[in-house]
Every structure is written in structure tokens, then in C-alpha cells.
Design an enzyme around this catalytic site. Structure first.
Site, mmCIF file in Angstrom:
data_model
loop_
_atom_site.group_PDB
_atom_site.id
_atom_site.type_symbol
_atom_site.label_atom_id
_atom_site.label_comp_id
_atom_site.label_asym_id
_atom_site.label_seq_id
_atom_site.Cartn_x
_atom_site.Cartn_y
_atom_site.Cartn_z
ATOM 1 C CG ASN A 44 9.025 5.326 -3.022
ATOM 2 O OD1 ASN A 44 8.762 5.449 -1.838
ATOM 3 N ND2 ASN A 44 8.726 4.215 -3.698
ATOM 4 C CG ASP A 81 4.650 1.706 -11.174
ATOM 5 O OD1 ASP A 81 3.954 0.803 -10.686
ATOM 6 O OD2 ASP A 81 4.324 2.913 -11.131
ATOM 7 C CE LYS A 88 31.026 2.236 -5.468
ATOM 8 N NZ LYS A 88 31.948 2.914 -4.579
ATOM 9 C CG PHE A 118 -2.976 4.561 -0.086
ATOM 10 C CD1 PHE A 118 -3.485 3.497 0.651
ATOM 11 C CD2 PHE A 118 -2.821 5.789 0.556
ATOM 12 C CE1 PHE A 118 -3.838 3.648 1.978
ATOM 13 C CE2 PHE A 118 -3.174 5.957 1.880
ATOM 14 C CZ PHE A 118 -3.672 4.888 2.587
ATOM 15 C CE LYS A 144 -2.303 5.344 -10.429
ATOM 16 N NZ LYS A 144 -1.421 6.126 -9.584
ATOM 17 C CE LYS A 186 -3.274 -0.688 -11.589
ATOM 18 N NZ LYS A 186 -1.979 -0.171 -11.192
HETATM 19 O O1 PMT Z 1 4.824 6.148 3.772
HETATM 20 P P1 PMT Z 1 4.486 7.612 4.015
HETATM 21 O O2 PMT Z 1 5.726 8.486 4.064
HETATM 22 O O3 PMT Z 1 3.580 7.807 5.206
HETATM 23 O O4 PMT Z 1 3.674 8.135 2.744
HETATM 24 C C1 PMT Z 1 2.397 7.624 2.479
HETATM 25 C C2 PMT Z 1 2.189 7.389 0.967
HETATM 26 C C3 PMT Z 1 2.264 8.700 0.236
HETATM 27 C C4 PMT Z 1 3.258 6.431 0.430
HETATM 28 C C5 PMT Z 1 0.772 6.744 0.805
HETATM 29 O O5 PMT Z 1 -0.180 7.641 1.314
HETATM 30 C C6 PMT Z 1 0.482 6.431 -0.657
HETATM 31 O O6 PMT Z 1 -0.038 7.223 -1.392
HETATM 32 N N1 PMT Z 1 0.822 5.192 -1.104
HETATM 33 C C7 PMT Z 1 0.690 4.730 -2.498
HETATM 34 C C8 PMT Z 1 1.737 5.383 -3.333
HETATM 35 C C9 PMT Z 1 1.756 4.814 -4.719
HETATM 36 O O7 PMT Z 1 2.611 4.022 -5.004
HETATM 37 O O8 PMT Z 1 0.766 5.144 -5.479
HETATM 38 P P2 PMT Z 1 0.569 4.569 -6.986
HETATM 39 O O9 PMT Z 1 -0.448 5.459 -7.551
HETATM 40 O O10 PMT Z 1 1.885 4.457 -7.662
HETATM 41 O O11 PMT Z 1 0.030 3.106 -6.800
HETATM 42 C C10 PMT Z 1 -1.354 2.787 -6.775
HETATM 43 C C11 PMT Z 1 -1.637 1.567 -5.941
HETATM 44 O O12 PMT Z 1 -1.048 0.427 -6.569
HETATM 45 C C12 PMT Z 1 -1.075 1.631 -4.540
HETATM 46 O O13 PMT Z 1 -2.000 1.020 -3.666
HETATM 47 C C13 PMT Z 1 0.198 0.789 -4.636
HETATM 48 O O14 PMT Z 1 0.511 0.149 -3.390
HETATM 49 C C14 PMT Z 1 -0.195 -0.248 -5.688
HETATM 50 N N2 PMT Z 1 0.926 -0.748 -6.497
HETATM 51 C C15 PMT Z 1 1.649 0.107 -7.282
HETATM 52 C C16 PMT Z 1 2.634 -0.390 -8.096
HETATM 53 C C17 PMT Z 1 2.877 -1.799 -8.126
HETATM 54 N N3 PMT Z 1 3.838 -2.306 -8.888
HETATM 55 N N4 PMT Z 1 2.140 -2.602 -7.363
HETATM 56 C C18 PMT Z 1 1.166 -2.117 -6.559
HETATM 57 O O15 PMT Z 1 0.498 -2.874 -5.849
#
Ligand code: PMT
Length: 403
Positions: free
Chosen positions: A208, A277, A287, A321, A335, A339
Site C-alpha cells: 500500500n 489484511d 516468476k 490508527f 475497531k 480490538k
Molecule cells: O505512513 P504514512 O505515509 O505517513 O501514512 C500514515 C498512515 C495513513 C499509514 C497512518 O496514519 C494510518 O492510518 N495507519 C493505519 C492504516 C491502517 O492500516 O488502518 P486499518 O484501519 O486498516 O487498521 C486499523 C489498525 O489495525 C491499525 O492500527 C493497524 O496498524 C492495525 N492492523 C491492521 C491490520 C492487521 N492485520 N493488523 C493490524 O495490527
């Protein structure tokens, strides 16, 4: 970060004096007010006009110039700053201050000031390693003066060795560290940052747009505020902040293992990484060749790292986040609660200046108790500080909830 901080920048006569111009620009950009004092020799390397233009203030050189009517120059300047930075600092100014000499405006101001002083030495390697210079540095350090280690490389005299003035961003980091509140001493903050990469053959992967900027800013701010910092990062183009324990990972599974192996030490966890995810179910050995037909790729779930931390949270503060494109507050709150986080930092990809890649973000801080703080557009470094500001409150709220 340096908003309303007053910096007195002393420039002495060395070839690295030109770096003082960029340092001044960076300080002003961070919101600091800068006054410049130059020694006579410094004016041979960079003009007072340059420094006056960049700082927006008159440049001070002369001991006997009366500042405003009856103020005595060195006394009025000595009372001015929150911090005196001498960059570059020659062996001469270090020796003068170590000897208690006050024979020009800069040395007199330093002697008359109670502000902390950061020397940034820059000189030839043989001079820097000379035991007399080293003794002076030791003596001043014992008196509470601070020094930024010169970096190594090719010096102006073409000799390789230690003695280069660190680049302005590194000096700025040292200044911000010195002036930051030390409210996170005793905490170990585990931060995740950047994207993950989920490979499906030896040359390709799913990822991403995360640059890591948001997470690195949090790691840097926490370290400045006195925390021990563990930064687990997916692949980014950024240099890890100095002074943090840095673990480079690629996939979500690697990130999960790196985080879980260090979770015991963490008192605060901030999960800003954009974790995939899903990952391809099959990783081809070689390849995948182009064919006439379309390809269908099967994906399987990656570990949900934050959910696993939430189940084993103990006394830790857990901050996640959420990156959303619609229903920001509702989706982020779901979330947060599912969590077991204490707070979630919600950013909306569709908001101008928010999210991936840029230097700014626009976030809402949503707490498990329901309180929402909407922050305006700000630099990611400032967002980082505003997030860390909440740690004390989050701990207190949890303790209140238990009692
Ligand atoms: O890195 P930059 O370019 O500065 O951009 C910052 C950002 C946009 C990446 C950051 O501000 C941000 O939003 N990060 C979380 C992005 C995200 O994956 O959001 P989510 O809604 O998919 O995940 C929710 C939370 O679960 C997050 O804390 C993530 O780290 C966590 N997660 C998600 C999936 C997973 N399999 N395991 C996790 O721990």
C-alpha cells in the site's frame, strides 16, 4: 514543536558556517524565534546579511553596540534565549568558555546566560582529538554544557576523520530533543510504521502507499520526550530516527513476530503501520509468466496484530490508527472497541492533507470512553506530539475505571 521557543544561534569562524543558514531556516520553519550572534571570524565565511535575512532579526557582532537605547548588549542577549546553540563551534570558542574568558560578544553572552548551551563542534580531526580540546569538552560537559558529536567524513582540509558539523536536520533534532518535555521517561514505546509487503512470486508483492512518515514521527517524538523506543517498520525510504531500537520487517507475519517478541518490554504500543489484511495464499518459487488468460489470485487472512495485542494488553496503553474512506468516526470507533484499544487515531484518505505520504495529517483522536478530539491540519511531527500528550490521560482514565 519549537513554537515560541527563543534560540540564540552563535556562529564562529569555520568553513561549516554556511550550514548555519539552513539551520536557521529549519528553526524558523518549526516556529522558533532566532537571534544570531556572529564572531568576527564567522563573518569571513558567511555574511551577516544572509543571517539577518533568514532570521528576520538584526545580527549581533559587536560587544559595545547598545541594543535598544540603554540595554547592554551581552546582558540583554543572555536573558533572551531558551537555548543557546553554537554551530559551528571552533576549538577557540570551546577553549574560551572552558577558561571563563569573555572577550567578545558571543563568549560574553554565553558566560552571562543561564540558558542551556549546545555546542556543535566542527574542526580538523587532529584538532578535535587533541587532548586539550577533549579536556575542554569534558570540563564543560561536567558544568552542564551539551555537545553534539561531530560526524565523520572528508573534511574541508581533505583529511578523512571526525570533525564535520552534522547536517542541519541532525542539529535540529538535537535542539528539539533538548527542549522537549521529558514526560515519557520510564516508558517503553513500541511503534509500528510503514506498509507491509505480501509477496506472490520472487519479484512481486502486494503493498500500500504508506511512507512510514507518521510512525517515524511518533517514534522520534517519543524518544525526544525521554521514552525508550522500539520501532518495527515495514519497508520505507526513511532513515530510522537516531536513538531508537529499529527492527526492519517486510510482511505482516514478520511484523507480528517482531512485535510479539518485544511486547513484554512495551508499556505503550502505537500501531500506525498500514498492515495488509490479506496475503497471497501461494508464493510461487519462480516468476509467474505472462499467459493469454487472466490470473485469479487467492488471498488468505493475515494475522490481526493489534487484535492480538488487545487480547494480551495487560497494563499497556494501546493506541491504534484507522485509515478510512467513509464513516470515519463510526468505523474507527468499531475497531477501537472490538480490538480493546485505549485510543484510535482516525484519518480519512479523502481529506485534503491527510493520510499517506504527505508531511501533514488531519486526525480525530477517539478514546474508548467516547471523547473525540478533532485536530486541525498539522505536520505529522505535531500530530505525533498531540498523540503522545494523551498517554498520561489514558493511563489515568484506565486507573479511574478500575477503582
Ligand atoms: O505512513 P504514512 O505515509 O505517513 O501514512 C500514515 C498512515 C495513513 C499509514 C497512518 O496514519 C494510518 O492510518 N495507519 C493505519 C492504516 C491502517 O492500516 O488502518 P486499518 O484501519 O486498516 O487498521 C486499523 C489498525 O489495525 C491499525 O492500527 C493497524 O496498524 C492495525 N492492523 C491492521 C491490520 C492487521 N492485520 N493488523 C493490524 O495490527
Amino acid at each position: 514543536m519549537l513554537k515560541d521557543k527563543k534560540i540564540l544561534l552563535g556562529i564562529t569562524g569555520g568553513i561549516a558556517a554556511y550550514k548555519a543558514a539552513e539551520l536557521t531556516r529549519l528553526l524558523i520553519k518549526q516556529g522558533a524565534a532566532v537571534k544570531v550572534v556572529m564572531t568576527e571570524h564567522a563573518t569571513e565565511f558567511i555574511t551577516p546579511l544572509t543571517m539577518q535575512t533568514l532570521s528576520g532579526n538584526p545580527v549581533y557582532k559587536d560587544m559595545f553596540t547598545l541594543i535598544e537605547w540603554s540595554e547592554i548588549g551581552h546582558i540583554s542577549l543572555a536573558d533572551y534565549p531558551d537555548l543557546i546553540v553554537i554551530a559551528p563551534a571552533t576549538a577557540n570558542i570551546i577553549a574560551k568558555v572552558a577558561a571563563g574568558l569573555a572577550d567578545d560578544l558571543l563568549s560574553t553572552t554565553v558566560m552571562a546566560s543561564r540558558a542551556p548551551v549546545l555546542f556543535c563542534p566542527a574542526m580538523n580531526t587532529m584538532m578535535f582529538t587533541n587532548p586539550i580540546v577533549q579536556n575542554n569538552i569534558e570540563k564543560l560537559t561536567e558544568h552542564g554544557y551539551r555537545f553534539l558529536e561531530p560526524s565523520s567524513g572528508q573534511l574541508a582540509c581533505k583529511v578523512e576523520g571526525q570533525g564535520r558539523l552534522p547536517d542541519p536536520p541532525e542539529i535540529l533534532d538535537a535542539i528539539e530533543t533538548l527542549l522537549a518535555p521529558k514526560d515519557l521517561v520510564g516508558e517503553t514505546v513500541l511503534v509500528t510504521a510503514g506498509p507491509t509487503r505480501e509477496p506472490f512470486d520472487p519479484v512481486r508483492f502486494i503493498t500500500n502507499y504508506s511512507s512510514g512518515k507518521m510512525g517515524y514521527a511518533i517514534a522520534q517524538a517519543a524518544r525526544r520526550r525521554g521514552a525508550d523506543v522500539i520501532l518495527v517498520s515495514g519497508p520505507t525510504a526513511l532513515n530510522p530516527p537516531t536513538g531508537v531500537e529499529y527492527i526492519a520487517v517486510a510482511s505482516a507475519s514478520e511484523m507480528r513476530d517482531a512485535v510479539m517478541a518485544r511486547l513484554d518490554r512495551a508499556t505503550v504500543v502505537v500501531k500506525s503501520a498500514a498492515v495488509a489484511d490479506y496475503r497471497p495464499s501461494v508464493l510461487a518459487d519462480s516468476k509467474i509468466k505472462k499467459g493469454a488468460d487472466e490470473i485469479v489470485m487467492k488471498l488468505e487472512r493475515n494475522p490481526d496484530i493489534i487484535a492480538e495485542i488487545g487480547r494480551n494488553k495487560g497494563d499497556r496503553v494501546l493506541i491504534g490508527f484507522a485509515m478510512e474512506t467513509e464513516d470515519l468516526v463510526a468505523n474507527a470507533t468499531k475497531k477501537l472497541l472490538e480490538k480493546n484499544m485505549d485510543m484510535i487515531v482516525a484519518n480519512d484518505l479523502k481529506t485534503q492533507g491527510a493520510g499517506f505520504q504527505g508531511d501533514t495529517n488531519v486526525v480525530k483522536l477517539i478514546r474508548s470512553g467516547g471523547r473525540i478530539d478533532a485536530l486541525p491540519l498539522m505536520d505529522k511531527s505535531e500530530v505525533a506530539d498531540r498523540i503522545l500528550d494523551r498517554i498520561g490521560d489514558l493511563k489515568a482514565e484506565r486507573n479511574d475505571g478500575r477503582s
